[in-house]
Enzyme design. Sequence first.
Site, PDB file in Angstrom:
ATOM      1  N   LYS A   1       0.832  -1.210   0.000  1.00  0.00           N
ATOM      2  CA  LYS A   1       0.000   0.000   0.000  1.00  0.00           C
ATOM      3  C   LYS A   1       0.871   1.266   0.000  1.00  0.00           C
ATOM      4  O   LYS A   1       0.371   2.347  -0.283  1.00  0.00           O
ATOM      5  CB  LYS A   1      -1.003   0.000   1.155  1.00  0.00           C
ATOM      6  CG  LYS A   1      -0.397   0.079   2.525  1.00  0.00           C
ATOM      7  CD  LYS A   1      -1.494   0.187   3.591  1.00  0.00           C
ATOM      8  CE  LYS A   1      -0.868   0.205   4.902  1.00  0.00           C
ATOM      9  NZ  LYS A   1      -1.009   0.406   6.055  1.00  0.00           N
ATOM     10  N   ASP A   2       2.171   1.135   0.281  1.00  0.00           N
ATOM     11  CA  ASP A   2       3.071   2.301   0.227  1.00  0.00           C
ATOM     12  C   ASP A   2       3.583   2.590  -1.182  1.00  0.00           C
ATOM     13  O   ASP A   2       4.157   3.649  -1.426  1.00  0.00           O
ATOM     14  CB  ASP A   2       4.295   2.087   1.140  1.00  0.00           C
ATOM     15  CG  ASP A   2       3.935   2.092   2.620  1.00  0.00           C
ATOM     16  OD1 ASP A   2       2.840   2.595   2.963  1.00  0.00           O
ATOM     17  OD2 ASP A   2       4.733   1.587   3.429  1.00  0.00           O
TER      18      ASP A   2
ATOM     19  N   ARG B   1      -8.555   8.053   4.895  1.00  0.00           N
ATOM     20  CA  ARG B   1      -9.436   6.970   4.450  1.00  0.00           C
ATOM     21  C   ARG B   1     -10.177   6.359   5.637  1.00  0.00           C
ATOM     22  O   ARG B   1     -11.390   6.116   5.588  1.00  0.00           O
ATOM     23  CB  ARG B   1      -8.609   5.873   3.750  1.00  0.00           C
ATOM     24  CG  ARG B   1      -9.386   4.585   3.473  1.00  0.00           C
ATOM     25  CD  ARG B   1      -8.454   3.467   3.014  1.00  0.00           C
ATOM     26  NE  ARG B   1      -7.449   3.119   4.002  1.00  0.00           N
ATOM     27  CZ  ARG B   1      -7.666   2.319   5.055  1.00  0.00           C
ATOM     28  NH1 ARG B   1      -8.851   1.790   5.262  1.00  0.00           N
ATOM     29  NH2 ARG B   1      -6.690   2.059   5.895  1.00  0.00           N
ATOM     30  N   ARG B   2      -9.440   6.092   6.717  1.00  0.00           N
ATOM     31  CA  ARG B   2     -10.086   5.520   7.904  1.00  0.00           C
ATOM     32  C   ARG B   2     -11.040   6.523   8.535  1.00  0.00           C
ATOM     33  O   ARG B   2     -12.140   6.167   8.947  1.00  0.00           O
ATOM     34  CB  ARG B   2      -9.029   5.073   8.915  1.00  0.00           C
ATOM     35  CG  ARG B   2      -8.266   3.842   8.474  1.00  0.00           C
ATOM     36  CD  ARG B   2      -7.170   3.430   9.461  1.00  0.00           C
ATOM     37  NE  ARG B   2      -6.509   2.208   9.028  1.00  0.00           N
ATOM     38  CZ  ARG B   2      -5.194   2.001   9.079  1.00  0.00           C
ATOM     39  NH1 ARG B   2      -4.392   2.945   9.555  1.00  0.00           N
ATOM     40  NH2 ARG B   2      -4.682   0.861   8.662  1.00  0.00           N
TER      41      ARG B   2
ATOM     42  N   ARG C   1       0.458  10.139  14.243  1.00  0.00           N
ATOM     43  CA  ARG C   1       1.518   9.508  13.462  1.00  0.00           C
ATOM     44  C   ARG C   1       2.332   8.642  14.392  1.00  0.00           C
ATOM     45  O   ARG C   1       2.119   8.627  15.588  1.00  0.00           O
ATOM     46  CB  ARG C   1       2.421  10.569  12.822  1.00  0.00           C
ATOM     47  CG  ARG C   1       1.971  11.003  11.458  1.00  0.00           C
ATOM     48  CD  ARG C   1       3.157  11.406  10.594  1.00  0.00           C
ATOM     49  NE  ARG C   1       3.965  10.255  10.221  1.00  0.00           N
ATOM     50  CZ  ARG C   1       5.124  10.332   9.586  1.00  0.00           C
ATOM     51  NH1 ARG C   1       5.616  11.503   9.267  1.00  0.00           N
ATOM     52  NH2 ARG C   1       5.796   9.254   9.270  1.00  0.00           N
TER      53      ARG C   1
ATOM     54  N   ARG D   1       1.528   4.484  18.641  1.00  0.00           N
ATOM     55  CA  ARG D   1       0.083   4.616  18.465  1.00  0.00           C
ATOM     56  C   ARG D   1      -0.679   3.902  19.570  1.00  0.00           C
ATOM     57  O   ARG D   1      -1.622   4.449  20.139  1.00  0.00           O
ATOM     58  CB  ARG D   1      -0.328   4.091  17.082  1.00  0.00           C
ATOM     59  CG  ARG D   1       0.223   4.971  15.970  1.00  0.00           C
ATOM     60  CD  ARG D   1      -0.141   4.456  14.591  1.00  0.00           C
ATOM     61  NE  ARG D   1       0.591   5.207  13.573  1.00  0.00           N
ATOM     62  CZ  ARG D   1       0.088   5.562  12.406  1.00  0.00           C
ATOM     63  NH1 ARG D   1      -1.138   5.231  12.086  1.00  0.00           N
ATOM     64  NH2 ARG D   1       0.816   6.236  11.547  1.00  0.00           N
TER      65      ARG D   1
ATOM     66  N   CYS E   1     -10.191  12.651  -8.517  1.00  0.00           N
ATOM     67  CA  CYS E   1     -10.698  13.253  -7.277  1.00  0.00           C
ATOM     68  C   CYS E   1      -9.599  13.204  -6.230  1.00  0.00           C
ATOM     69  O   CYS E   1      -8.655  12.434  -6.358  1.00  0.00           O
ATOM     70  CB  CYS E   1     -11.956  12.539  -6.770  1.00  0.00           C
ATOM     71  SG  CYS E   1     -11.676  11.012  -5.885  1.00  0.00           S
TER      72      CYS E   1
END
Length: 319
Positions: free
Chosen positions: A81-82, A129-130, A151, A157, A244
């Site tokens: 995903k990176d 997104r989350r 971050r 986290r 978009c």
Amino acid sequence: MTEQALRLGTRRSKLAMAQSGQVADAVSQVTGRSVELVEITTYGDTSREHLAQIGGTGVFVTALRDALLRGEVDFAVHSLKDLPTEQSDDLALAAVPVREDPRDVLVARDGLTFAQLPDGARIGTGSPRRMAQLNGYARDHGLTIETVPIRGNIDTRIGFVRSGELDGVVLAAAGLHRIGRIDEVTDFLPVDTVLPAPGQGALAIECAADNADLVAALAELDDPLTRAAVTAERSLLAALEAGCSAPVGAFADILADGQIVKEMRLRGVVGTTDGSTLVQLSTTGPVPETHDQAMALGRELAAEMLAKGAAGLMGEREH
């Protein structure tokens, strides 16, 4: 004379080292050569700015790709995903191994599930997104939550929850699996609630495109169904990014009848970060057998989403 060890470029984070170590073992088995990890610091690891401000996901990949192109390492492992959606001509995406759990998960105080969170719960995530989907889900279920941008690595986290600063944080299941901390999850968020990032849970193994022997050896670790799924997801992402700026969630899965694979379903979502507007669609078709077919599946769904209003959505883009 023994062959030289293969050099695997990796980020220094605990998660990157864990996933690179797992790939190193697998590559050793298919090549019969030893593999040494070469740690590379990336801009994304040293910068404290929010990801959206520093150019998004590419910040973790560029330094590794530069080391590959300079011949300092033989291959590199990334979280898929990176990877930017544009594939470099000089590098081959040699393998996409079997995907780990693609879901997002909640790590909340006192073992709470998402549904048990108190009104006004503070949920940490660095991902627009989350945020869009969590806020949208809460709104649909009459809950009020506050999403707080954070971050840092997994320790940092989860630390916000342990210290009582936040009620919960949302992370990727795959990362927690890979560092052996999946038992700290208090709720697995179904993909129906929160679609993951395109390619989430999958790894990408890259090497120089002109190293035919290595490309062929690494290809033994490739899982064709995972590759087809993530290719469709990333094609959707690329087409939506062109049209978009709202954050994108996508997930392709295989619909099977017993052991027989029937079709692939691709789902996509874009939305405003506050969750007030979400454009969510899915499409189902034959399992793509070629790269071009997988790309087409993503592009077609993206076109439908843009027509349904995705083009008008503005948001912080998560690269």
